[in-house]
Design an enzyme around this catalytic site. Structure first.
Site, PDB file in Angstrom:
ATOM      1  N   GLY A  92       1.284  -1.081   0.090  1.00  0.00           N
ATOM      2  CA  GLY A  92       0.459   0.325   0.046  1.00  0.00           C
ATOM      3  C   GLY A  92       0.738   1.093   0.156  1.00  0.00           C
ATOM      4  O   GLY A  92       1.906   0.898  -0.119  1.00  0.00           O
ATOM      5  N   GLY A  94       2.522   3.791   1.748  1.00  0.00           N
ATOM      6  CA  GLY A  94       3.956   3.930   2.578  1.00  0.00           C
ATOM      7  C   GLY A  94       3.712   5.671   2.926  1.00  0.00           C
ATOM      8  O   GLY A  94       3.381   5.933   4.187  1.00  0.00           O
ATOM      9  N   LYS A 115       3.646  11.350  -3.638  1.00  0.00           N
ATOM     10  CA  LYS A 115       4.497  10.753  -3.141  1.00  0.00           C
ATOM     11  C   LYS A 115       5.239  11.369  -1.902  1.00  0.00           C
ATOM     12  O   LYS A 115       6.091  12.280  -2.553  1.00  0.00           O
ATOM     13  CB  LYS A 115       5.756  10.428  -4.194  1.00  0.00           C
ATOM     14  CG  LYS A 115       6.514   9.348  -3.788  1.00  0.00           C
ATOM     15  CD  LYS A 115       7.002   8.170  -5.369  1.00  0.00           C
ATOM     16  CE  LYS A 115       7.996   7.399  -5.208  1.00  0.00           C
ATOM     17  NZ  LYS A 115       8.446   6.495  -6.271  1.00  0.00           N
ATOM     18  N   ASP A 127       9.313   5.659   6.894  1.00  0.00           N
ATOM     19  CA  ASP A 127       9.381   7.797   7.702  1.00  0.00           C
ATOM     20  C   ASP A 127       7.708   8.137   6.960  1.00  0.00           C
ATOM     21  O   ASP A 127       7.390   8.876   7.534  1.00  0.00           O
ATOM     22  CB  ASP A 127      10.640   7.873   8.058  1.00  0.00           C
ATOM     23  CG  ASP A 127      11.902   8.410   6.441  1.00  0.00           C
ATOM     24  OD1 ASP A 127      10.846   7.727   5.547  1.00  0.00           O
ATOM     25  OD2 ASP A 127      12.389   8.843   6.561  1.00  0.00           O
ATOM     26  N   ARG A 185      -2.275  -1.588  -9.990  1.00  0.00           N
ATOM     27  CA  ARG A 185      -1.363  -2.306 -10.080  1.00  0.00           C
ATOM     28  C   ARG A 185      -1.535  -3.478 -10.014  1.00  0.00           C
ATOM     29  O   ARG A 185      -3.191  -4.090  -9.210  1.00  0.00           O
ATOM     30  CB  ARG A 185      -0.386  -2.156  -9.099  1.00  0.00           C
ATOM     31  CG  ARG A 185       0.083  -0.762  -8.768  1.00  0.00           C
ATOM     32  CD  ARG A 185       0.211  -0.885  -7.104  1.00  0.00           C
ATOM     33  NE  ARG A 185       0.061   1.627  -6.785  1.00  0.00           N
ATOM     34  CZ  ARG A 185       1.451   1.801  -6.333  1.00  0.00           C
ATOM     35  NH1 ARG A 185       2.436   1.474  -6.871  1.00  0.00           N
ATOM     36  NH2 ARG A 185       1.131   3.055  -6.513  1.00  0.00           N
ATOM     37  N   ASP A 254       4.160  -4.761  -7.341  1.00  0.00           N
ATOM     38  CA  ASP A 254       3.162  -3.815  -6.860  1.00  0.00           C
ATOM     39  C   ASP A 254       3.512  -2.637  -7.701  1.00  0.00           C
ATOM     40  O   ASP A 254       2.862  -0.957  -7.581  1.00  0.00           O
ATOM     41  CB  ASP A 254       3.494  -3.537  -6.082  1.00  0.00           C
ATOM     42  CG  ASP A 254       5.423  -3.526  -5.288  1.00  0.00           C
ATOM     43  OD1 ASP A 254       5.385  -4.229  -5.436  1.00  0.00           O
ATOM     44  OD2 ASP A 254       5.812  -2.665  -4.675  1.00  0.00           O
ATOM     45  N   ASN A 255       4.571  -3.042  -8.580  1.00  0.00           N
ATOM     46  CA  ASN A 255       5.123  -2.237  -9.758  1.00  0.00           C
ATOM     47  C   ASN A 255       4.851  -2.032 -11.094  1.00  0.00           C
ATOM     48  O   ASN A 255       5.649  -1.542 -11.994  1.00  0.00           O
ATOM     49  CB  ASN A 255       6.543  -1.588  -9.292  1.00  0.00           C
ATOM     50  CG  ASN A 255       7.166  -1.080  -7.908  1.00  0.00           C
ATOM     51  OD1 ASN A 255       6.298  -0.736  -7.457  1.00  0.00           O
ATOM     52  ND2 ASN A 255       8.616  -0.687  -7.576  1.00  0.00           N
ATOM     53  N   ASP A 264       6.808   4.185 -10.649  1.00  0.00           N
ATOM     54  CA  ASP A 264       8.017   3.724  -9.825  1.00  0.00           C
ATOM     55  C   ASP A 264       9.248   3.871 -10.313  1.00  0.00           C
ATOM     56  O   ASP A 264       9.691   3.443 -10.759  1.00  0.00           O
ATOM     57  CB  ASP A 264       7.861   2.708  -9.066  1.00  0.00           C
ATOM     58  CG  ASP A 264       6.832   3.693  -7.879  1.00  0.00           C
ATOM     59  OD1 ASP A 264       6.547   4.732  -7.867  1.00  0.00           O
ATOM     60  OD2 ASP A 264       6.634   2.375  -7.195  1.00  0.00           O
TER      61      ASP A 264
HETATM   62  P1  AMP Z   1       8.540   1.184  -3.600  1.00  0.00           P
HETATM   63  O1  AMP Z   1       9.888   0.559  -3.628  1.00  0.00           O
HETATM   64  O2  AMP Z   1       8.615   3.002  -3.680  1.00  0.00           O
HETATM   65  O3  AMP Z   1       7.559   0.283  -4.833  1.00  0.00           O
HETATM   66  O4  AMP Z   1       8.009   0.815  -2.769  1.00  0.00           O
HETATM   67  C1  AMP Z   1       7.768  -0.644  -2.054  1.00  0.00           C
HETATM   68  C2  AMP Z   1       6.850  -0.260  -0.808  1.00  0.00           C
HETATM   69  O5  AMP Z   1       7.637  -0.004   0.280  1.00  0.00           O
HETATM   70  C3  AMP Z   1       5.669   0.643  -0.807  1.00  0.00           C
HETATM   71  O6  AMP Z   1       4.258  -0.246  -0.419  1.00  0.00           O
HETATM   72  C4  AMP Z   1       5.650   1.821  -0.361  1.00  0.00           C
HETATM   73  O7  AMP Z   1       5.144   2.696   0.059  1.00  0.00           O
HETATM   74  C5  AMP Z   1       6.239   1.546   0.613  1.00  0.00           C
HETATM   75  N1  AMP Z   1       7.795   3.353   1.427  1.00  0.00           N
HETATM   76  C6  AMP Z   1       8.699   2.885   0.903  1.00  0.00           C
HETATM   77  N2  AMP Z   1       9.050   4.015   1.066  1.00  0.00           N
HETATM   78  C7  AMP Z   1       9.169   4.105   2.220  1.00  0.00           C
HETATM   79  C8  AMP Z   1       8.675   5.241   3.190  1.00  0.00           C
HETATM   80  N3  AMP Z   1       9.947   5.855   3.529  1.00  0.00           N
HETATM   81  N4  AMP Z   1       7.881   5.255   4.134  1.00  0.00           N
HETATM   82  C9  AMP Z   1       6.806   4.432   3.802  1.00  0.00           C
HETATM   83  N5  AMP Z   1       6.378   3.392   3.248  1.00  0.00           N
HETATM   84  C10 AMP Z   1       7.492   3.677   1.910  1.00  0.00           C
HETATM   85 MG    MG Z   2       6.264   0.766  -5.578  1.00  0.00          MG
END
Ligand code: AMP
Ligand code: MG
Length: 487
Positions: A92, A94, A115, A127, A185, A254-255, A264
């Protein structure tokens, strides 16, 4: 046509309304000192937004999610996903929020999404924040992809928040305002399927059909048709990546979008020396998402998508599997056809050139390129020069000259159109070292290199004097390039 001052733009909440089980109402964290780093003005206009208003303080508060237009209902979206092959039932948004959907000036529904806007209920240990560098990387690479004609989510703006983020060092924080056909996605379907609520899964599929693949609604089996439409879009997308040497880096489920847009831009990078085993991402130690594996990774993700859709494809599970497997078998021929058509264009060959001639020609070219680790982008441009009669620039970078001369002869005998070649072979892609240099400068407060790079990659096919540095491969000996995720 009048443009809406940003904070009054009408934002719909269609996703939140139609799929409340996948939406958590949430608000962005406040940005102590928002400062605009980059804004895509033509995109703003395309969305019906007034760029001048976006630049004003209330526009910036809109771009970081603080000032919401009336009716907006920002949500964090739920999704699951296979990350490097391992299943995570609850990922989800985050650190992201869907602000809502707007209708652009061409009548298309587009998601407006943030984002780096703070922790959400999906943040787990994160964070919720993002640093200036990675958000600008997404900005510049998505600009380049769009200019190359490759389907992609778009970057409207990056706003520095004035809030530091803790990574290996303290870094300036930023919020990216992203625009997409949608943020659905493969992982959204995995999440819905895992709830066991078939009605939710069907509503999600209907929502996806209505937004992205409306033709599927009229098929005998609309959900199988949805699967096939996504498969076709992804086969074409990944072929486009391969043709320009784009390495996504994190092809987790998820991407992978349902719309067929690239999404992403984390540890992504462009190939320089041609080698299918190329990996840039620091987190991909096994090389799962290496350049040459991308078609297979897409096919694997599509198999996960098909699994999620099974309850909709047929009541009888065995029958559903049979149908899904048969459709999945369409991926390789589609991908191969899209790739070969793209290569045909890159070589300036007419559609009348027979596949029986083309395929071995392409195989032999790839072997030569790999053996000499030629820089993919400049090599194809130099083949354009060869098509004009001067093969020397291409010959200079190839090791096995006898084999290459024989290849050139076969290719030239087919008759190639150099003008057409220049329309599909870019001079400029966002080369890794130049991107890094621009991001480092921007992190230190100097936006000039970034602005220049954005300007260069926005017109990738026009050779412009004075920009030789942007067209050249990284200096030899600078070592393998590594990109970092956990951004
Ligand atoms: P991503 O690698 O950007 O596709 O993210 C993969 C997952 O990790 C997704 O659920 C993002 O929302 C979560 N995520 C990545 N970085 C952070 C962060 N700094 N804080 C919270 N969730 C994160
Ligand atoms: Mg992602």
């Amino acid at each position: 046509m009048s443009l809406a001052p940003a904070p009054t733009v009408p934002l719909d909440a269609r996703f939140a309304r139609e799929l409340p089980e996948l939406a958590r109402a949430w608000r962005a964290e406040e940005a102590p000192d928002p400062r605009l780093l980059v804004l895509d003005e033509p995109l703003a206009v395309e969305l019906g937004l007034d760029p001048a208003a976006l630049r004003r303080p209330e526009g910036l508060r809109f771009l970081v999610g603080e000032a919401l237009p009336p009716g907006a209902q920002p949500v964090a979206q739920a999704y699951a996903g296979h990350q490097f092959g391992g299943y995570s039932p609850r990922l989800g948004d985050g650190r992201a929020l869907l602000l809502g959907e707007l209708v652009d000036t061409e009548g298309r529904v587009r998601d407006l999404h943030l984002k780096g806007s703070g922790r959400t209920p999906f943040a787990r240990g994160g964070d919720g924040l993002a640093a200036v560098g990675p958000m600008l990387r997404e900005y510049v690479v998505s600009q380049a992809m769009h200019a190359l004609g490759i389907p992609t989510t778009r970057s409207l703006a990056v706003v520095a928040t004035g809030r530091p983020v803790v990574r290996e060092t303290l870094l300036p924080g930023a919020v990216l305002a992203r625009v997409a056909a949608s943020h659905l996605r493969v992982g959204s379907f995995q999440y819905a399927a895992a709830t066991g609520d078939v009605d939710l899964l069907r509503r999600l599929a209907d929502h996806a059909i209505a937004r992205h693949h409306p033709g599927a609604a009229d098929a005998d089996n609309p959900y199988l048709a949805l699967f096939e439409a996504v498969l076709a879009a992804q086969a074409s997308l990944v072929a486009r990546w391969m043709l320009v040497g784009f390495v996504h880096g994190v092809m987790n489920t998820d991407n992978m979008t349902i719309s067929g847009e690239t999404i992403d831009y984390g540890p992504c990078a462009f190939l320089e020396g041609f080698d299918p085993a190329t990996v840039f991402s620091s987190i991909d130690s096994g090389g799962r998402y290496a350049y040459g594996n991308q078609p297979l990774a897409a096919e694997w993700n599509l198999a996960r998508f098909a699994e999620a859709l099974l309850p909709l494809i047929a009541d009888d599970q065995e029958r559903a599997v049979e149908l899904a497997v048969a459709s999945l078998g369409g991926f390789r021929p589609r991908y191969n056809a899209a790739w070969a058509a793209g290569m045909r264009a890159k070589l300036g060959l007419a559609p009348t050139v027979d596949d029986a001639v083309l395929v071995p020609l392409l195989d032999d070219l790839q072997a030569l390129m790999q053996q000499s680790r030629v820089d993919l982008t400049s090599f194809f441009r130099s083949l354009g020069t060869a098509a004009r009669g001067d093969a020397e620039p291409a010959r200079r970078v190839v090791l096995d000259l006898a084999a290459f001369d024989a290849w050139l002869e076969r290719w030239r005998a087919l008759g190639s159109d150099p003008v057409a070649m220049d329309r599909v072979n870019p001079v400029y892609v966002p080369r890794n070292q130049l991107v890094q240099e621009a991001l480092d400068a921007a992190t230190d407060g100097d936006l000039d290199p970034l602005e220049r790079l954005v300007d260069v990659v926005a017109r990738p096919f026009d050779d412009r004097p004075g920009l030789e540095r942007y067209a050249a491969p990284s200096p030899e000996g600078s070592g393998p390039f590594v990109t970092y995720c956990g951004t």
